[in-house]
Design a protein around this motif. Structure first.
Motif, PDB file in Angstrom:
ATOM      1  N   MET A  10      16.119  28.511  27.453  1.00 29.75           N
ATOM      2  CA  MET A  10      16.914  29.724  27.659  1.00 29.75           C
ATOM      3  C   MET A  10      15.944  30.890  27.810  1.00 29.75           C
ATOM      4  SD  MET A  10      18.489  30.757  23.895  1.00 29.75           S
ATOM      5  CE  MET A  10      19.624  29.408  23.733  1.00 29.75           C
ATOM      6  N   ARG A  11      16.234  31.773  28.744  1.00 30.31           N
ATOM      7  CA  ARG A  11      15.393  32.945  28.974  1.00 30.31           C
ATOM      8  C   ARG A  11      16.264  34.050  29.558  1.00 30.31           C
ATOM      9  NH1 ARG A  11      10.034  33.316  32.889  1.00 30.31           N
ATOM     10  NH2 ARG A  11       9.522  35.487  32.431  1.00 30.31           N
ATOM     11  N   ASP A  12      16.168  35.249  28.964  1.00 29.22           N
ATOM     12  CA  ASP A  12      17.059  36.338  29.371  1.00 29.22           C
ATOM     13  C   ASP A  12      18.501  35.850  29.386  1.00 29.22           C
ATOM     14  OD1 ASP A  12      14.825  37.980  29.784  1.00 29.22           O
ATOM     15  OD2 ASP A  12      14.574  37.225  31.830  1.00 29.22           O
ATOM     16  N   TYR A  15      21.930  35.235  24.643  1.00 33.86           N
ATOM     17  CA  TYR A  15      22.291  34.588  23.384  1.00 33.86           C
ATOM     18  C   TYR A  15      21.477  35.088  22.199  1.00 33.86           C
ATOM     19  CZ  TYR A  15      25.016  31.163  26.027  1.00 33.86           C
ATOM     20  OH  TYR A  15      25.932  30.549  26.836  1.00 33.86           O
ATOM     21  N   GLY A  16      20.377  35.773  22.473  1.00 35.91           N
ATOM     22  CA  GLY A  16      19.537  36.254  21.386  1.00 35.91           C
ATOM     23  C   GLY A  16      18.334  36.979  21.948  1.00 35.91           C
ATOM     24  N   ASN A  17      17.492  37.483  21.058  1.00 33.43           N
ATOM     25  CA  ASN A  17      16.304  38.187  21.517  1.00 33.43           C
ATOM     26  C   ASN A  17      15.262  37.181  22.021  1.00 33.43           C
ATOM     27  OD1 ASN A  17      15.065  37.095  19.211  1.00 33.43           O
ATOM     28  ND2 ASN A  17      15.413  38.951  18.010  1.00 33.43           N
ATOM     29  N   LEU A  22      12.519  31.866  22.669  1.00 27.89           N
ATOM     30  CA  LEU A  22      11.280  31.102  22.668  1.00 27.89           C
ATOM     31  C   LEU A  22      11.318  30.022  21.601  1.00 27.89           C
ATOM     32  CD1 LEU A  22       8.411  30.680  23.726  1.00 27.89           C
ATOM     33  CD2 LEU A  22       7.625  32.398  22.092  1.00 27.89           C
ATOM     34  N   ALA A  23      11.875  30.350  20.449  1.00 23.06           N
ATOM     35  CA  ALA A  23      11.982  29.381  19.366  1.00 23.06           C
ATOM     36  C   ALA A  23      12.890  28.217  19.765  1.00 23.06           C
ATOM     37  CB  ALA A  23      12.511  30.053  18.103  1.00 23.06           C
ATOM     38  N   PHE A  24      13.998  28.530  20.436  1.00 23.03           N
ATOM     39  CA  PHE A  24      14.893  27.469  20.917  1.00 23.03           C
ATOM     40  C   PHE A  24      14.145  26.549  21.884  1.00 23.03           C
ATOM     41  CE2 PHE A  24      17.661  25.629  24.068  1.00 23.03           C
ATOM     42  CZ  PHE A  24      18.721  25.138  23.332  1.00 23.03           C
TER      43      PHE A  24
END
Length: 257
Positions: A10-12, A15-17, A22-24
């Motif tokens: 996921m990127r931009d 769903y989150g900062n 990056l952690a996902f």
């Protein structure tokens, strides 16, 4: 052009900062790595427009599925449930990653010819292997010292670890074993750090991608069953390889919420 890469990220996404995204990506990276390695064995010939299938999670997609540079067949999914995901245990998350990939494959199959059945079979193979991405990187036989040296890799959701096992050639008994390297769970953190095993008169050395000494062990320590590793890295200021303080090694990794 053959299919070589599978990834979930996921990127931009909305769903989150960036830290969460990056952690996902890192947390599910061991599955992307496993699938990429296994899919290459299929030698599946694409139509020449892609060599990668990328499944990206996003709240507001601009498209559903299309080829993007370079040679990536990208699918955008909106089905990610952050609240449910954050409550899942580790195995539930692994299954969730696989389900998201499978949803993406089925969408991609409507646009391009992909090896859908084989990809699903590889998912089942991963499940049957208890969700493990592990492999033997290198084995070295030293007849002069009467030992076998093996480097094993363990790529998990929380970290990557490189293990060295030294065994007696005759008895097959373990002489010494230990973790050489621990990094966050992403190839960019580790894949250049180990390559070959070299045995000298005084030291056992693990070289890096540049054929430089990255890890060093005293042979006398090894033969006494002592696991003591020295790590070296390139110092850009000194323009040479220097010893690294192992006290600051990364021992683990957690997913921020």
């Amino acid at each position: 052009m053959k299919l070589r890469y599978i990834y979930l990220s996921m990127r931009d996404s909305g769903y989150g900062n960036s830290e969460y995204e990056l952690a996902f990506k890192d947390h599910c990276r061991f599955i992307s790595n496993y699938m990429s390695i296994q899919v290459r064995k299929l030698k599946f010939e694409t139509d020449g427009t892609y060599n990668m299938i990328g499944i990206k999670l996003i709240l507001n997609p601009g498209f559903l599925c299309k080829i993007i540079p370079e040679y990536s067949l990208n699918v955008l999914l909106t089905s990610f449930n952050k609240e449910s995901y954050n409550l899942m245990c580790e195995i539930e998350k692994y299954e969730y990653y696989l389900s998201l990939l499978e949803e993406g494959y089925r969408i991609a199959a409507q646009y391009k010819d992909i090896p859908l059945d084989d990809l699903l079979r590889l998912h089942q193979q991963f499940r049957d292997g208890d969700y493990k991405n592990e492999w033997q990187h290198k084995r070295k036989v030293c007849k002069e010292l009467g030992i076998d040296i093996v480097l094993n890799c363990y790529f998990r959701s929380i970290n990557f670890q490189l293990e060295m096992v030294v065994s007696d050639r005759k008895t097959k008994k373990e002489v010494v074993k230990g973790i050489v390297l621990t990094t966050p769970p992403n190839e960019v953190c580790f894949d250049y750090k180990f390559r070959d095993i070299i045995i000298g008169s005084e030291y056992l050395i693990i070289t890096d991608f540049f054929n430089e000494c990255r890890f060093r062990f005293l042979i006398s320590d090894i033969l006494q069953g002592i696991f003591k590793v020295e790590e070296f890295g390139y110092d850009i200021n000194k323009k040479e390889y220097v010893r690294i303080d192992r006290e600051n090694d990364s021992k683990g990794w957690t997913l921020p919420t």
